[in-house]
Design a protein around this motif. Structure first.
Motif, PDB file in Angstrom:
ATOM      1  N   CYS A  24      31.638 -35.016 -14.780  1.00  0.00           N
ATOM      2  CA  CYS A  24      32.808 -34.145 -14.313  1.00  0.00           C
ATOM      3  C   CYS A  24      33.545 -33.398 -15.480  1.00  0.00           C
ATOM      4  O   CYS A  24      33.979 -32.242 -15.259  1.00  0.00           O
ATOM      5  CB  CYS A  24      33.821 -35.110 -13.442  1.00  0.00           C
ATOM      6  SG  CYS A  24      33.276 -35.788 -11.973  1.00  0.00           S
ATOM      7  N   LEU A  25      33.740 -34.162 -16.539  1.00  0.00           N
ATOM      8  CA  LEU A  25      34.583 -33.465 -17.634  1.00  0.00           C
ATOM      9  C   LEU A  25      33.399 -32.375 -18.277  1.00  0.00           C
ATOM     10  O   LEU A  25      33.977 -31.197 -18.553  1.00  0.00           O
ATOM     11  CB  LEU A  25      34.694 -34.588 -18.705  1.00  0.00           C
ATOM     12  CG  LEU A  25      35.649 -35.752 -18.346  1.00  0.00           C
ATOM     13  CD1 LEU A  25      35.698 -36.521 -19.573  1.00  0.00           C
ATOM     14  CD2 LEU A  25      36.837 -35.153 -17.794  1.00  0.00           C
ATOM     15  N   LEU A  26      32.281 -32.383 -18.334  1.00  0.00           N
ATOM     16  CA  LEU A  26      31.317 -31.533 -18.944  1.00  0.00           C
ATOM     17  C   LEU A  26      31.322 -30.383 -17.824  1.00  0.00           C
ATOM     18  O   LEU A  26      31.463 -29.251 -18.277  1.00  0.00           O
ATOM     19  CB  LEU A  26      30.111 -31.917 -18.915  1.00  0.00           C
ATOM     20  CG  LEU A  26      28.991 -30.834 -19.502  1.00  0.00           C
ATOM     21  CD1 LEU A  26      29.314 -30.588 -20.806  1.00  0.00           C
ATOM     22  CD2 LEU A  26      27.494 -31.586 -19.361  1.00  0.00           C
ATOM     23  N   THR A  27      31.283 -30.624 -16.676  1.00  0.00           N
ATOM     24  CA  THR A  27      31.322 -29.618 -15.659  1.00  0.00           C
ATOM     25  C   THR A  27      32.674 -28.884 -15.593  1.00  0.00           C
ATOM     26  O   THR A  27      32.577 -27.647 -15.393  1.00  0.00           O
ATOM     27  CB  THR A  27      31.175 -30.039 -14.353  1.00  0.00           C
ATOM     28  OG1 THR A  27      30.109 -30.798 -14.159  1.00  0.00           O
ATOM     29  CG2 THR A  27      31.064 -29.130 -13.137  1.00  0.00           C
ATOM     30  N   GLY A  28      33.687 -29.560 -16.034  1.00  0.00           N
ATOM     31  CA  GLY A  28      35.185 -28.768 -16.033  1.00  0.00           C
ATOM     32  C   GLY A  28      35.007 -27.803 -17.377  1.00  0.00           C
ATOM     33  O   GLY A  28      35.426 -26.665 -17.263  1.00  0.00           O
ATOM     34  N   SER A 167      48.224 -32.276 -17.107  1.00  0.00           N
ATOM     35  CA  SER A 167      47.166 -32.245 -18.477  1.00  0.00           C
ATOM     36  C   SER A 167      47.477 -31.272 -19.335  1.00  0.00           C
ATOM     37  O   SER A 167      47.644 -30.936 -20.547  1.00  0.00           O
ATOM     38  CB  SER A 167      45.831 -32.395 -18.039  1.00  0.00           C
ATOM     39  OG  SER A 167      45.326 -33.419 -17.285  1.00  0.00           O
ATOM     40  N   ALA A 168      47.733 -29.927 -18.715  1.00  0.00           N
ATOM     41  CA  ALA A 168      47.830 -28.697 -19.405  1.00  0.00           C
ATOM     42  C   ALA A 168      49.489 -28.990 -20.073  1.00  0.00           C
ATOM     43  O   ALA A 168      49.626 -28.324 -21.187  1.00  0.00           O
ATOM     44  CB  ALA A 168      47.806 -27.333 -18.566  1.00  0.00           C
ATOM     45  N   TRP A 169      50.342 -29.271 -19.334  1.00  0.00           N
ATOM     46  CA  TRP A 169      51.605 -29.630 -20.131  1.00  0.00           C
ATOM     47  C   TRP A 169      51.592 -30.464 -21.328  1.00  0.00           C
ATOM     48  O   TRP A 169      52.098 -30.367 -22.175  1.00  0.00           O
ATOM     49  CB  TRP A 169      52.588 -29.953 -19.124  1.00  0.00           C
ATOM     50  CG  TRP A 169      54.220 -30.114 -19.611  1.00  0.00           C
ATOM     51  CD1 TRP A 169      54.946 -29.277 -19.902  1.00  0.00           C
ATOM     52  CD2 TRP A 169      54.381 -31.443 -19.748  1.00  0.00           C
ATOM     53  NE1 TRP A 169      56.025 -30.015 -20.575  1.00  0.00           N
ATOM     54  CE2 TRP A 169      55.588 -31.308 -20.254  1.00  0.00           C
ATOM     55  CE3 TRP A 169      54.409 -32.857 -19.307  1.00  0.00           C
ATOM     56  CZ2 TRP A 169      56.632 -32.377 -20.696  1.00  0.00           C
ATOM     57  CZ3 TRP A 169      54.879 -34.008 -19.834  1.00  0.00           C
ATOM     58  CH2 TRP A 169      56.217 -33.682 -20.484  1.00  0.00           C
ATOM     59  N   PHE A 170      50.731 -31.690 -21.149  1.00  0.00           N
ATOM     60  CA  PHE A 170      50.636 -32.648 -22.045  1.00  0.00           C
ATOM     61  C   PHE A 170      49.764 -32.045 -23.185  1.00  0.00           C
ATOM     62  O   PHE A 170      50.059 -32.052 -24.570  1.00  0.00           O
ATOM     63  CB  PHE A 170      50.073 -33.835 -21.503  1.00  0.00           C
ATOM     64  CG  PHE A 170      49.745 -34.916 -22.814  1.00  0.00           C
ATOM     65  CD1 PHE A 170      51.057 -35.577 -23.178  1.00  0.00           C
ATOM     66  CD2 PHE A 170      48.437 -35.492 -23.064  1.00  0.00           C
ATOM     67  CE1 PHE A 170      50.486 -36.657 -23.893  1.00  0.00           C
ATOM     68  CE2 PHE A 170      48.262 -36.466 -23.846  1.00  0.00           C
ATOM     69  CZ  PHE A 170      49.445 -37.166 -24.484  1.00  0.00           C
ATOM     70  N   ALA A 172      46.844 -28.751 -23.644  1.00  0.00           N
ATOM     71  CA  ALA A 172      45.982 -27.639 -22.942  1.00  0.00           C
ATOM     72  C   ALA A 172      44.585 -28.176 -22.826  1.00  0.00           C
ATOM     73  O   ALA A 172      43.857 -27.875 -21.846  1.00  0.00           O
ATOM     74  CB  ALA A 172      46.203 -26.410 -23.607  1.00  0.00           C
ATOM     75  N   PRO A 173      44.076 -28.551 -23.993  1.00  0.00           N
ATOM     76  CA  PRO A 173      42.391 -28.907 -23.874  1.00  0.00           C
ATOM     77  C   PRO A 173      42.073 -29.840 -22.761  1.00  0.00           C
ATOM     78  O   PRO A 173      40.984 -29.745 -22.243  1.00  0.00           O
ATOM     79  CB  PRO A 173      42.154 -29.033 -25.203  1.00  0.00           C
ATOM     80  CG  PRO A 173      43.226 -28.697 -26.256  1.00  0.00           C
ATOM     81  CD  PRO A 173      44.433 -28.698 -25.246  1.00  0.00           C
ATOM     82  N   LEU A 174      42.974 -30.591 -22.461  1.00  0.00           N
ATOM     83  CA  LEU A 174      42.667 -31.723 -21.367  1.00  0.00           C
ATOM     84  C   LEU A 174      42.583 -30.854 -20.097  1.00  0.00           C
ATOM     85  O   LEU A 174      41.586 -31.379 -19.378  1.00  0.00           O
ATOM     86  CB  LEU A 174      43.557 -32.699 -21.417  1.00  0.00           C
ATOM     87  CG  LEU A 174      43.845 -33.889 -22.061  1.00  0.00           C
ATOM     88  CD1 LEU A 174      45.000 -34.796 -22.069  1.00  0.00           C
ATOM     89  CD2 LEU A 174      42.403 -34.314 -22.258  1.00  0.00           C
ATOM     90  N   GLY A 180      36.695 -30.084 -13.775  1.00  0.00           N
ATOM     91  CA  GLY A 180      35.661 -30.846 -13.300  1.00  0.00           C
ATOM     92  C   GLY A 180      35.843 -31.962 -12.131  1.00  0.00           C
ATOM     93  O   GLY A 180      35.266 -31.826 -11.218  1.00  0.00           O
ATOM     94  N   ALA A 181      37.241 -32.431 -12.583  1.00  0.00           N
ATOM     95  CA  ALA A 181      37.398 -33.546 -11.751  1.00  0.00           C
ATOM     96  C   ALA A 181      38.360 -32.897 -10.386  1.00  0.00           C
ATOM     97  O   ALA A 181      37.971 -33.663  -9.473  1.00  0.00           O
ATOM     98  CB  ALA A 181      38.598 -34.489 -12.679  1.00  0.00           C
TER      99      ALA A 181
END
Length: 196
Positions: A24-28, A167-170, A172-174, A180-181
């Motif tokens: 999922c992370l890779l797909t993101g 995640s973007a607020w915390f 951005a790369p997350l 993907g999630a």
């Protein structure tokens, strides 16, 4: 190569779940790269969702299959992407009207934001069931009905979108990896709806 792995005999359930999470992370990341074309995000999510469906079905597939699906989904997907940006522009105008103090502006702004969230959920649900040869107009019409008829599933997708925003607020790369999630959440919601 990512996606070509098939569950090994005797692999633990924990290892299988972690592999799906990593996929999922890779797909993101793949979705984020494919979405750089601004109007390409529907095709990127469709290709990502199809990749994740293959992964959970223990079928082969990786970057090459993702790219092939992305190219196929782009045939009508760019129009859906353009329509999405037009909706964002319309909501931006509504919000500006609300901020300007126009009578009824706050109500119009709130309705616009809720409608935009509904359109995003509809787009994600359509991308989650995309297959080569499917027409985006048909996919979006069906996804719109499912968005209304399955509010619990739609709320789960909204929750996934909230995770991306946080995640973007915390950091951005997350947010890139978490895309993907969100695609996986849309696939799971559609699978859940199909088996109801």
């Amino acid at each position: 190569m990512a996606g070509t792995r098939v569950k090994a005999w005797g692999e633990s359930a924990l290892a299988e779940r972690f592999a799906v999470f990593a996929e999922c992370l890779l797909t993101g990341v793949w979705i984020a790269v494919a979405s750089l074309g601004v109007v390409t995000y529907p095709a990127a999510f469709a290709a990502g969702a199809r990749h994740l469906r293959r992964r959970t079905a223990h079928e082969g597939g990786g970057w090459r299959e993702f790219v092939a699906d992305f190219r196929t989904a782009m045939r009508g997907g760019w129009l859906a992407g353009l329509a999405g940006w037009a909706a964002v522009a319309a909501v931006w105008v509504d919000v500006q009207a609300a901020r300007a103090g126009i009578p009824g502006g706050p109500l119009v702004g709130a309705v616009g934001v809720v409608a935009l969230i509904g359109l995003v959920v509809t787009g994600l649900r359509a991308a989650a069931v995309w297959e080569p040869g499917a027409r985006w107009r048909t996919l979006l019409a069906g996804a719109g009905r499912r968005t209304v008829l399955d509010p619990a599933g739609s709320f789960l997708i909204v929750g996934g979108l909230a995770v991306v925003a946080l995640s973007a607020w915390f950091a951005a790369p997350l947010a890139i990896a978490v895309l993907g999630a969100v695609a996986a959440a849309a696939v799971a919601v559609e699978e859940r709806y199909r088996h109801r």
